[in-house]
Design a protein around this motif. Structure first.
Motif, PDB file in Angstrom:
ATOM      1  N   PHE A  14       0.786  -1.295  -0.038  1.00  0.00           N
ATOM      2  CA  PHE A  14      -0.075   0.046   0.049  1.00  0.00           C
ATOM      3  C   PHE A  14       0.892   1.297  -0.032  1.00  0.00           C
ATOM      4  O   PHE A  14       0.574   2.332  -0.433  1.00  0.00           O
ATOM      5  N   SER A  15       1.996   1.177   0.589  1.00  0.00           N
ATOM      6  CA  SER A  15       3.008   2.326   0.593  1.00  0.00           C
ATOM      7  C   SER A  15       3.727   2.410  -0.689  1.00  0.00           C
ATOM      8  O   SER A  15       4.311   1.484  -1.523  1.00  0.00           O
ATOM      9  N   PRO A  16       3.967   3.822  -1.298  1.00  0.00           N
ATOM     10  CA  PRO A  16       4.671   4.102  -2.610  1.00  0.00           C
ATOM     11  C   PRO A  16       6.102   3.772  -2.396  1.00  0.00           C
ATOM     12  O   PRO A  16       6.870   3.817  -3.360  1.00  0.00           O
ATOM     13  N   THR A  17       6.663   3.612  -1.015  1.00  0.00           N
ATOM     14  CA  THR A  17       7.814   3.388  -0.522  1.00  0.00           C
ATOM     15  C   THR A  17       7.971   1.826   0.115  1.00  0.00           C
ATOM     16  O   THR A  17       8.891   1.847   1.080  1.00  0.00           O
ATOM     17  N   ALA A  18       7.563   0.926  -0.210  1.00  0.00           N
ATOM     18  CA  ALA A  18       7.500  -0.203   0.345  1.00  0.00           C
ATOM     19  C   ALA A  18       8.761  -0.777   0.661  1.00  0.00           C
ATOM     20  O   ALA A  18       8.809  -1.193   1.879  1.00  0.00           O
ATOM     21  N   ARG A  19       9.361  -0.849  -0.118  1.00  0.00           N
ATOM     22  CA  ARG A  19      10.771  -1.533  -0.054  1.00  0.00           C
ATOM     23  C   ARG A  19      11.729  -0.646   0.906  1.00  0.00           C
ATOM     24  O   ARG A  19      12.496  -1.320   1.837  1.00  0.00           O
ATOM     25  N   LEU A  20      11.776   0.822   0.815  1.00  0.00           N
ATOM     26  CA  LEU A  20      12.432   1.611   1.735  1.00  0.00           C
ATOM     27  C   LEU A  20      11.890   1.461   3.224  1.00  0.00           C
ATOM     28  O   LEU A  20      12.733   1.167   4.024  1.00  0.00           O
ATOM     29  N   ASP A  21      10.556   1.567   3.341  1.00  0.00           N
ATOM     30  CA  ASP A  21       9.924   1.173   4.462  1.00  0.00           C
ATOM     31  C   ASP A  21      10.599  -0.053   5.203  1.00  0.00           C
ATOM     32  O   ASP A  21      10.929  -0.039   6.402  1.00  0.00           O
ATOM     33  N   ALA A  22      10.439  -1.162   4.392  1.00  0.00           N
ATOM     34  CA  ALA A  22      10.985  -2.508   5.020  1.00  0.00           C
ATOM     35  C   ALA A  22      12.604  -2.288   5.334  1.00  0.00           C
ATOM     36  O   ALA A  22      12.966  -2.848   6.426  1.00  0.00           O
ATOM     37  N   GLU A  23      13.429  -1.580   4.655  1.00  0.00           N
ATOM     38  CA  GLU A  23      14.702  -1.475   4.923  1.00  0.00           C
ATOM     39  C   GLU A  23      14.855  -0.478   6.224  1.00  0.00           C
ATOM     40  O   GLU A  23      15.666  -1.034   6.847  1.00  0.00           O
ATOM     41  N   LEU A  24      14.189   0.409   6.086  1.00  0.00           N
ATOM     42  CA  LEU A  24      14.305   1.367   7.577  1.00  0.00           C
ATOM     43  C   LEU A  24      13.927   0.412   8.845  1.00  0.00           C
ATOM     44  O   LEU A  24      14.527   0.850   9.787  1.00  0.00           O
ATOM     45  N   MET A  26      14.044  -2.684   9.174  1.00  0.00           N
ATOM     46  CA  MET A  26      14.757  -3.657   9.423  1.00  0.00           C
ATOM     47  C   MET A  26      16.206  -3.122  10.012  1.00  0.00           C
ATOM     48  O   MET A  26      16.766  -3.757  11.004  1.00  0.00           O
ATOM     49  N   ALA A  27      16.754  -1.862   9.542  1.00  0.00           N
ATOM     50  CA  ALA A  27      17.846  -1.248  10.098  1.00  0.00           C
ATOM     51  C   ALA A  27      17.381  -0.825  11.640  1.00  0.00           C
ATOM     52  O   ALA A  27      18.411  -0.978  12.427  1.00  0.00           O
ATOM     53  N   HIS A  28      16.473  -0.422  11.774  1.00  0.00           N
ATOM     54  CA  HIS A  28      15.895   0.104  13.257  1.00  0.00           C
ATOM     55  C   HIS A  28      16.040  -1.057  14.021  1.00  0.00           C
ATOM     56  O   HIS A  28      16.639  -0.996  15.289  1.00  0.00           O
ATOM     57  N   ALA A  29      15.469  -2.032  13.552  1.00  0.00           N
ATOM     58  CA  ALA A  29      15.560  -3.451  14.619  1.00  0.00           C
ATOM     59  C   ALA A  29      16.790  -3.914  14.822  1.00  0.00           C
ATOM     60  O   ALA A  29      17.115  -4.475  15.971  1.00  0.00           O
ATOM     61  N   LEU A  30      17.866  -3.730  13.878  1.00  0.00           N
ATOM     62  CA  LEU A  30      19.233  -4.066  14.112  1.00  0.00           C
ATOM     63  C   LEU A  30      20.046  -2.951  14.767  1.00  0.00           C
ATOM     64  O   LEU A  30      21.082  -3.283  15.144  1.00  0.00           O
ATOM     65  N   GLY A  31      19.458  -1.842  14.879  1.00  0.00           N
ATOM     66  CA  GLY A  31      20.154  -0.969  15.872  1.00  0.00           C
ATOM     67  C   GLY A  31      21.410  -0.039  14.871  1.00  0.00           C
ATOM     68  O   GLY A  31      22.563   0.219  15.350  1.00  0.00           O
ATOM     69  N   ILE A  32      21.163  -0.255  13.379  1.00  0.00           N
ATOM     70  CA  ILE A  32      22.314   0.379  12.530  1.00  0.00           C
ATOM     71  C   ILE A  32      21.561   1.386  11.508  1.00  0.00           C
ATOM     72  O   ILE A  32      20.380   1.367  11.431  1.00  0.00           O
ATOM     73  N   GLU A  33      22.445   1.903  10.782  1.00  0.00           N
ATOM     74  CA  GLU A  33      21.942   2.941   9.854  1.00  0.00           C
ATOM     75  C   GLU A  33      21.639   2.060   8.591  1.00  0.00           C
ATOM     76  O   GLU A  33      22.200   0.782   8.260  1.00  0.00           O
ATOM     77  N   ARG A  34      20.754   2.336   7.834  1.00  0.00           N
ATOM     78  CA  ARG A  34      20.270   1.622   6.434  1.00  0.00           C
ATOM     79  C   ARG A  34      21.464   1.633   5.565  1.00  0.00           C
ATOM     80  O   ARG A  34      21.371   0.348   5.062  1.00  0.00           O
ATOM     81  N   SER A  35      22.566   2.740   5.586  1.00  0.00           N
ATOM     82  CA  SER A  35      23.524   2.187   4.477  1.00  0.00           C
ATOM     83  C   SER A  35      24.166   1.055   4.994  1.00  0.00           C
ATOM     84  O   SER A  35      24.650   0.352   4.081  1.00  0.00           O
ATOM     85  N   ARG A  36      24.515   0.740   6.310  1.00  0.00           N
ATOM     86  CA  ARG A  36      25.208  -0.404   6.689  1.00  0.00           C
ATOM     87  C   ARG A  36      24.547  -1.585   6.251  1.00  0.00           C
ATOM     88  O   ARG A  36      25.002  -2.762   5.931  1.00  0.00           O
TER      89      ARG A  36
END
Length: 271
Positions: A14-24, A26-36
């Protein structure tokens, strides 16, 4: 991890940025930046990821889930009760930079500052001092914490108020992102159901707050200064007319999508 991200992306379609949302998330759950995260996908999926995806699947804004949102050159803490910063609002800073050129505003006023979005971005851009005003005590709490975290508490002051009703001063730069959504307009669930209505809606035609600002701006803008005011992409003509009725000139600036997004406002008669 790749499979988990693909599954989450499908669920968030439903989100126009679905993949970005998922990556953000995941990074938050890991406690790291998305770039890492993007540089190293060979990680175990953290247990917290599923619950974060559940929240996003219920249309909660990603910024509320992670507690932060990048804007201009800074990262801001945000959460329920504070409007989520949008990239389109960066148009105001681009327009202001064009006005000042190689110079810099010494004083900045941000009307409807929310979590300090425009003011703190401006203070990161220029060695200025600024004042942010908002009606929401919750939003102002975020703004003060953001100023402290960014090392700007000595240059940024925040007060609760009704636009500039109590102000008697002029500023080199006035920034404003007022509510401009008509009460009958349709919004995505993540906006209407989660973000503060007081920061979104402005009467039947979405112009109520511009009518207030039009009366206040002439006494707020310094003679060589300007105001950068965000508008809905169909509102340029209507808002410019309100400002012209108060002796102000307006120049339209468009966002990266090519839509009218900002009016750069000056005093018609400087002095």
């Amino acid at each position: 991890m790749r499979a988990a991200l693909a599954e989450a992306t499908a669920r968030l379609a439903f989100s126009p940025t679905a993949r970005l949302d998922a990556e953000l998330l995941m990074a938050h759950a890991l406690g790291i930046e998305r770039s890492r995260l993007l540089l190293d996908m060979a990680r175990a999926v953290p247990p917290a990821f599923a619950a974060l995806v559940d929240r996003r699947a219920a249309h909660e804004p990603v910024a509320y889930i992670t507690g932060t949102r990048g804007f201009w050159t800074i990262d801001l803490a945000v959460g329920p009760g504070a409007l989520v910063p949008r990239p389109d609002s960066e148009t105001l800073l681009i327009a202001a930079a064009g006005h000042f050129g190689g110079d810099a505003p010494a004083t900045v006023l941000d009307l409807g500052t929310g979590p300090g979005t425009l003011l703190l971005a401006a203070l990161d851009e220029w060695p200025a001092r600024g004042l942010g005003i908002d009606r929401s005590a919750v939003a102002l709490d975020y703004a003060r914490r953001n100023a402290e975290r960014l090392g700007m508490a000595d240059r940024a002051r925040f007060v609760r108020g009704d636009w500039a009703a109590a102000l008697d001063a002029r500023f080199d730069l006035v920034l404003a992102n007022p509510p401009y959504i008509g009460t009958g307009e349709t919004l995505p669930d993540e906006v209407r159901a989660h973000e503060p209505a007081g920061a979104l809606f402005a009467g039947a035609d979405g112009l109520d707050d511009y009518r207030v600002l039009a009366r206040q701006l002439p006494r707020l803008i310094a003679p060589s200064g300007c105001a950068a005011v965000e508008i809905g992409h169909t509102q340029a003509k209507s808002v410019a007319a309100l400002f012209a009725g108060q002796g102000l000139t307006s120049q339209i600036h468009r966002d990266l999508g090519g839509r009218d997004r900002c009016l750069l406002v000056r005093l018609a008669h400087r002095g």
